[in-house]
Design an enzyme around this catalytic site. Sequence first.
Site, mmCIF file in Angstrom:
data_model
loop_
_atom_site.group_PDB
_atom_site.id
_atom_site.type_symbol
_atom_site.label_atom_id
_atom_site.label_comp_id
_atom_site.label_asym_id
_atom_site.label_seq_id
_atom_site.Cartn_x
_atom_site.Cartn_y
_atom_site.Cartn_z
ATOM 1 N N GLY A 28 72.051 80.097 -27.322
ATOM 2 C CA GLY A 28 70.651 79.795 -27.051
ATOM 3 C C GLY A 28 69.843 79.729 -28.336
ATOM 4 O O GLY A 28 70.352 79.395 -29.414
ATOM 5 N N SER A 29 68.581 80.099 -28.237
ATOM 6 C CA SER A 29 67.648 79.899 -29.361
ATOM 7 C C SER A 29 67.870 80.839 -30.541
ATOM 8 O O SER A 29 67.238 80.657 -31.586
ATOM 9 C CB SER A 29 66.206 80.033 -28.860
ATOM 10 O OG SER A 29 65.913 79.003 -27.940
ATOM 11 N N THR A 30 68.741 81.847 -30.392
ATOM 12 C CA THR A 30 69.059 82.679 -31.566
ATOM 13 C C THR A 30 69.725 81.835 -32.648
ATOM 14 O O THR A 30 69.818 82.255 -33.805
ATOM 15 C CB THR A 30 70.000 83.837 -31.189
ATOM 16 O OG1 THR A 30 71.202 83.309 -30.610
ATOM 17 C CG2 THR A 30 69.338 84.787 -30.222
ATOM 18 N N PHE A 31 70.160 80.640 -32.248
ATOM 19 C CA PHE A 31 70.858 79.747 -33.185
ATOM 20 C C PHE A 31 69.880 78.949 -34.050
ATOM 21 O O PHE A 31 70.263 78.392 -35.080
ATOM 22 C CB PHE A 31 71.741 78.803 -32.362
ATOM 23 C CG PHE A 31 72.627 77.909 -33.171
ATOM 24 C CD1 PHE A 31 73.663 78.425 -33.934
ATOM 25 C CD2 PHE A 31 72.436 76.530 -33.157
ATOM 26 C CE1 PHE A 31 74.485 77.589 -34.673
ATOM 27 C CE2 PHE A 31 73.256 75.689 -33.887
ATOM 28 C CZ PHE A 31 74.286 76.220 -34.650
ATOM 29 N N LYS A 32 68.634 78.911 -33.663
ATOM 30 C CA LYS A 32 67.668 78.047 -34.352
ATOM 31 C C LYS A 32 67.471 78.388 -35.836
ATOM 32 O O LYS A 32 67.352 77.471 -36.662
ATOM 33 C CB LYS A 32 66.338 78.065 -33.602
ATOM 34 C CG LYS A 32 66.415 77.347 -32.260
ATOM 35 C CD LYS A 32 65.161 77.537 -31.415
ATOM 36 C CE LYS A 32 65.275 76.803 -30.084
ATOM 37 N NZ LYS A 32 64.146 77.087 -29.169
#
Length: 672
Positions: free
Chosen positions: A414-418
């Site tokens: 999810g957005s922890t990858f951004k």
Amino acid sequence: MRKGIIFSALLLIMFLAACSKDDGITPNERFDAYIDLWQDEDFKAMYDMLATDSTDAYPTEEFIDRYQKIYDDLNVSNLKINFKKLDDDELNEAYENGTATIPFSVDMDTIAGEIDFDYEATIVQEGEEEEKDWFIQWDPGFIFPELKDGGEIHLETTEARRGEILDRNRMPLAINDTVYEIGIIPEELGNNPEQAIEQLAGYLDLDPDSIQKKLDEDWVEPDLFVPIKKVPVDAENLEAIMQIDGVMRNETTGRVYPLGKAAAHLVGYVGPVSAEDLKEHDDGAYTANDVIGKRGLEQLYEEELRGEPGYKITVEKEGEEQAVLAEKPVEDGENIVLTIDADVQEEIYASYDGDAGTAASINPKTGETLALVSSPAFDPNEMAYGISNARLQEMEKDPQTPLINRFSATFSPGSTFKPIVAAIGMANGNLDPDEGIEIKGKTWSNGEGWGDYKVRRVSETNKPVDLTDALRLSDNIYFAMQAVDMGGEAMVSGLEQFGFGEELPFAYPIETSTISNDGTLDDEILRANTGYGQGELQISALHLALAYTPFLNDGTMLQPTLLKNEETNQAWKSDLITSDEAKRLQDDLRKVVTEGTAKAGNQADVPVSGKTGTAELKLSNDDESGQENGWFVGYPTEDKDILIAMMIEHTEDKGGSSYTVEKVTSILDELK
């Protein structure tokens, strides 16, 4: 005339002797054949070569059976026998006397080490004149010289102490400690033995028939203690167990796992050696009575932990001092000391409180792994001392899959990858962190090639979105745009620099993180989805935690360590971003907590920085509902000495990633 007759007689004797040697087997040949059989351990055929007085003195059970038992018990191998052949003069003398003495030497490997000795064999002729043959005069000294005049072989075994598994502060994770051996004295079972056995079986999670089978063994006497099962000293229902008639307990030593479920998947457990184990380890290193590592570190470091038993082979005779034939000192197993912190491990596991998920915690300044958690879990103390098929099937059917090790698996981040996408974009010059991008509405499509597909974001803004805003508000469209503009090759190259597609250099096997099913991002929609941590991207919790270390170490991604003796603060990947870019990301990750999607962590006593993420496991983009996994990667803003990457499954009805934020910040508060 008389001299001629005598001379002729001597010639006749010599001729007859020569014929005997030439026509029959010689003492050398006989003993050579005997040695071949000996080295093949064909004791029955050897017995057929013994002289009559030897077979009279030693019936088959004292020769064939004894040889076989001794060689089997001592695990004799590499048996080599050499002898000095009789020369011609010695052979002539042997035929003249009907007997010969042949010195020989024996060398063998045994369970206790090498044994070698010298001995003499007497070979005698037996049979009628025309059918004479050579036979071996045997005595027990052929087995070992110390047995010539009687005595018994004894094998003494000293069990190796299994090495312990300890945390960074040498707190126990797997130790040898006192356990109870629960058993039965048959004659004290009372008036209703069947009921007592059934009660005990219920408490010990055993089949009553398995208990009865132990009571029916040949050695059992009415007044003897019959061991049934080992249990930890704090075993459930112990008090009730001890109220059953005929049931007793003895203190003994066994494997104990003080953290229980909290470290189950990491540490694993030991169990009795199975038939499959014996087949796999066919070198004789294990017996059916041994234990062996079954999962986790217990299995991974089995060779180091198990040690080597000590053995001593002796001959004992009444009234004489014990003779030692061979001795191998015991070698205790090695202790395995980890970088894991038991307090961190327990605190993270307890925070799940029954939820399913996984977490990895590291020291982001050194690369040391502080915790690897998989929830829910099994109790290794229960597994180590025997678990019924019914109980095992119960766990296998549990929808929360407590037997599955989640921290070794990969998931959509999810957005922890951004922040990782941001780092790749800044490094390759595609992303200007200060450039604001005009984004209209909550959805975005990149043209006709996308059909009806659109990227969605949670909230919209009227002003251009720069990197800080995009991270703070977790703007999917911003990062999808950046990924599309970056191009497939550049993005794959950047992810590979972050270790994707590469085996994690770690002492515990962790599934390799992957970019997509085929390793490419040529498909534009797939690349857009990957930009905000969806698509086909998969990463482990530990790798995700490590991927944040360049933000705290001026662009260096640290190599993880698990063993305390490993060198720390070593680079796995270098120069991923500049110091200024790292500082920029640190500032932005703090704003995620103070102003953005991780506000649930802003109430913590310790200032926290980090990034939220919600991985949506939906069948299609149009689905309104589906499983959501809530992520948060967080660390103390000031000390930066611990970082936690935590995922909780099924947060769709619990507040999404905010639920995970609350857990992580609470853990950090508790540990500080």
